[in-house]
Design a protein around this motif. Sequence first.
Motif, PDB file in Angstrom:
ATOM      1  N   ARG A  64       5.057   7.811  10.152  1.00 38.86           N
ATOM      2  CA  ARG A  64       6.134   8.704   9.727  1.00 38.86           C
ATOM      3  C   ARG A  64       6.890   8.129   8.537  1.00 38.86           C
ATOM      4  N   VAL A  65       7.201   6.849   8.626  1.00 40.19           N
ATOM      5  CA  VAL A  65       7.962   6.215   7.545  1.00 40.19           C
ATOM      6  C   VAL A  65       7.105   6.110   6.287  1.00 40.19           C
ATOM      7  N   ALA A  66       5.833   5.772   6.441  1.00 39.76           N
ATOM      8  CA  ALA A  66       4.945   5.657   5.283  1.00 39.76           C
ATOM      9  C   ALA A  66       4.843   6.982   4.542  1.00 39.76           C
ATOM     10  N   ARG A  67       4.699   8.070   5.283  1.00 45.49           N
ATOM     11  CA  ARG A  67       4.595   9.381   4.643  1.00 45.49           C
ATOM     12  C   ARG A  67       5.882   9.720   3.894  1.00 45.49           C
ATOM     13  N   ARG A  68       7.023   9.470   4.518  1.00 49.62           N
ATOM     14  CA  ARG A  68       8.301   9.754   3.864  1.00 49.62           C
ATOM     15  C   ARG A  68       8.469   8.943   2.579  1.00 49.62           C
ATOM     16  N   ALA A  69       7.847   7.762   2.564  1.00 50.06           N
ATOM     17  CA  ALA A  69       7.977   6.874   1.405  1.00 50.06           C
ATOM     18  C   ALA A  69       6.934   7.161   0.328  1.00 50.06           C
ATOM     19  N   GLY A  70       6.068   8.136   0.544  1.00 50.10           N
ATOM     20  CA  GLY A  70       5.123   8.542  -0.483  1.00 50.10           C
ATOM     21  C   GLY A  70       3.684   8.152  -0.271  1.00 50.10           C
ATOM     22  N   VAL A  89       0.837  -1.206   0.000  1.00 53.25           N
ATOM     23  CA  VAL A  89       0.000   0.000   0.000  1.00 53.25           C
ATOM     24  C   VAL A  89       0.870   1.253   0.000  1.00 53.25           C
ATOM     25  N   VAL A  90       1.945   1.232   0.777  1.00 53.43           N
ATOM     26  CA  VAL A  90       2.856   2.386   0.783  1.00 53.43           C
ATOM     27  C   VAL A  90       3.470   2.576  -0.599  1.00 53.43           C
ATOM     28  N   ALA A  91       3.935   1.497  -1.224  1.00 53.38           N
ATOM     29  CA  ALA A  91       4.572   1.596  -2.535  1.00 53.38           C
ATOM     30  C   ALA A  91       3.619   2.142  -3.591  1.00 53.38           C
ATOM     31  N   ALA A  92       2.323   1.863  -3.424  1.00 54.49           N
ATOM     32  CA  ALA A  92       1.316   2.355  -4.364  1.00 54.49           C
ATOM     33  C   ALA A  92       0.876   3.778  -4.047  1.00 54.49           C
ATOM     34  N   GLY A  93       1.449   4.388  -3.003  1.00 53.15           N
ATOM     35  CA  GLY A  93       1.040   5.739  -2.615  1.00 53.15           C
ATOM     36  C   GLY A  93      -0.356   5.787  -2.034  1.00 53.15           C
ATOM     37  N   GLY A  94      -0.772   4.684  -1.390  1.00 53.22           N
ATOM     38  CA  GLY A  94      -2.133   4.574  -0.887  1.00 53.22           C
ATOM     39  C   GLY A  94      -2.426   5.461   0.305  1.00 53.22           C
ATOM     40  N   ARG A  95      -3.723   5.557   0.592  1.00 54.92           N
ATOM     41  CA  ARG A  95      -4.225   6.328   1.738  1.00 54.92           C
ATOM     42  C   ARG A  95      -4.321   5.396   2.945  1.00 54.92           C
ATOM     43  N   ILE A  96      -3.622   5.726   4.024  1.00 60.00           N
ATOM     44  CA  ILE A  96      -3.564   4.856   5.205  1.00 60.00           C
ATOM     45  C   ILE A  96      -4.064   5.622   6.418  1.00 60.00           C
ATOM     46  N   GLN A 123     -13.627  13.356   1.692  1.00 61.17           N
ATOM     47  CA  GLN A 123     -12.426  12.549   1.479  1.00 61.17           C
ATOM     48  C   GLN A 123     -12.810  11.124   1.092  1.00 61.17           C
ATOM     49  N   ASN A 124     -11.977  10.522   0.251  1.00 56.97           N
ATOM     50  CA  ASN A 124     -12.174   9.121  -0.093  1.00 56.97           C
ATOM     51  C   ASN A 124     -11.871   8.235   1.108  1.00 56.97           C
ATOM     52  N   PRO A 125     -12.436   7.035   1.145  1.00 56.73           N
ATOM     53  CA  PRO A 125     -12.105   6.111   2.238  1.00 56.73           C
ATOM     54  C   PRO A 125     -10.625   5.730   2.183  1.00 56.73           C
ATOM     55  N   PRO A 126     -10.057   5.322   3.299  1.00 54.97           N
ATOM     56  CA  PRO A 126      -8.669   4.847   3.286  1.00 54.97           C
ATOM     57  C   PRO A 126      -8.521   3.596   2.426  1.00 54.97           C
ATOM     58  N   ASP A 127      -7.345   3.453   1.831  1.00 52.17           N
ATOM     59  CA  ASP A 127      -7.016   2.206   1.145  1.00 52.17           C
ATOM     60  C   ASP A 127      -6.602   1.126   2.133  1.00 52.17           C
ATOM     61  N   LEU A 128      -6.175   1.560   3.317  1.00 53.52           N
ATOM     62  CA  LEU A 128      -5.730   0.625   4.352  1.00 53.52           C
ATOM     63  C   LEU A 128      -5.959   1.260   5.711  1.00 53.52           C
ATOM     64  N   VAL A 129      -6.470   0.465   6.637  1.00 53.38           N
ATOM     65  CA  VAL A 129      -6.580   0.878   8.037  1.00 53.38           C
ATOM     66  C   VAL A 129      -5.624   0.015   8.850  1.00 53.38           C
ATOM     67  N   VAL A 130      -4.815   0.660   9.681  1.00 55.58           N
ATOM     68  CA  VAL A 130      -3.874  -0.022  10.575  1.00 55.58           C
ATOM     69  C   VAL A 130      -4.352   0.276  11.987  1.00 55.58           C
ATOM     70  N   ALA A 131      -4.832  -0.754  12.693  1.00 52.35           N
ATOM     71  CA  ALA A 131      -5.534  -0.481  13.947  1.00 52.35           C
ATOM     72  C   ALA A 131      -5.557  -1.718  14.834  1.00 52.35           C
ATOM     73  N   ASP A 132      -6.418  -1.685  15.839  1.00 49.45           N
ATOM     74  CA  ASP A 132      -6.598  -2.785  16.788  1.00 49.45           C
ATOM     75  C   ASP A 132      -7.989  -2.671  17.388  1.00 49.45           C
ATOM     76  N   HIS A 133      -8.347  -3.663  18.201  1.00 47.29           N
ATOM     77  CA  HIS A 133      -9.623  -3.659  18.920  1.00 47.29           C
ATOM     78  C   HIS A 133     -10.797  -3.334  17.992  1.00 47.29           C
ATOM     79  N   GLY A 134     -11.789  -2.619  18.530  1.00 45.66           N
ATOM     80  CA  GLY A 134     -12.974  -2.295  17.746  1.00 45.66           C
ATOM     81  C   GLY A 134     -12.709  -1.355  16.607  1.00 45.66           C
ATOM     82  N   LEU A 135     -11.603  -0.617  16.661  1.00 46.84           N
ATOM     83  CA  LEU A 135     -11.266   0.265  15.549  1.00 46.84           C
ATOM     84  C   LEU A 135     -10.904  -0.553  14.311  1.00 46.84           C
TER      85      LEU A 135
END
Length: 266
Positions: free
Chosen positions: A132-138, A106-113, A191-203
Motif C-alpha cells: 500500500r505504501v509503495a503504491r502511494r509513493a509511486g 526501488v520504490v523511489a525509482a518507480g519500480g515494479r514490485i 508484462q515485464n518481470p518485476p524489478d523486485l520480489v518481496v517474499a519468503d520461503h520457496g517464493l
Amino acid sequence: MTFPPLSPVLSPDDLVRHLDHHRITGAVATPREANLRNIQGFLDGDQHQHMGVVRTRDWTFDDVLALMQERVGISADPEHREGQDTISAALALAALERYARVFGEVVAAGGRILFATGHPAGLFPVYARLARVARRAGAHVVRVPDGFPFEDGDVRQIEDVVMVEQYGGLRHTHFPGPMTLSLERLRRDGQNPPDLVVADHGLAGAAGSRGLRTLAIADCNDPGVFVAEAQGQVEVAVPLDDNLPPRVYEPVTAYVLHHAGLDEHV
C-alpha cells in the motif's frame, strides 16, 4: 491529508527489545532439532526444504551450519542437537536496514514490485502494508492475472500479495511453484518481470534463482533462503521467526518503511 503511522517507529535499541520480547528473535519457538533436520533436508533436495534454490556450489552440512550461525545467530555448537535455538536480534536489525534500503531504492525509482508469501497467517499483513505504501509513493505493484491452479488449490493475489488457496483457506507453503507459475503468467500476459520480489520461503528462492532482485524474510529453519543469499541470488534475507501473530510485526514494518524513506499515508 497526512495520516499518522499505524505503529510508532522504534529506535534500534527499542526494536531489538521488541524482537526479543516477542520471540521474533532471541529464544524463538523453532527447536534446534528442526533447524538441523532442515539443513539436511535442504542438502537432500527435500521438496519442502529446497525452496527453489539452485545451488551454484557444493555445500556440506557443516558449511550450511556455519552459514546459519553467521547470518542467523543459531548456536555454533555442533554438539547442541536438541532443545532451544536462537536468532540474533542484532543480525536481524542489520538485515532489516539493508532490506529497507533496497526497498526504498526501488520504490523511489518507480519500480515494479511483486509481493508473495508462503506464510499467510503471519507475513501477509506485513507485505500488504508495504504494498500500500509503495503504491502511494509511486511504485508499480505488480498484479498477477486472476487465480490459476496449483496442486489441489490455486494461486490468488489478495491485497496485492500472491498466496496459495486450498479448500477455501490460505495455505502455508514452502514450494517454489506458486512463484514460478506467477512469473510465467506475467510473461504470457505480456508484462515485464518485476524489478523486485518481496517474499519468503520457496517464493523467494524461486524468484532469486531466476535472477530477479529479491528480498526475503526467513526463519532459522529455512536454510535454503540463506544459502540463496550467500550465493547472491537473494539480495537480503532477514532472520526472523516468520509465523507469529501479525500484530507483533507492526513495529518491524514501521521500521522498514521509515528507513526506506517512506511515509505512511494509508
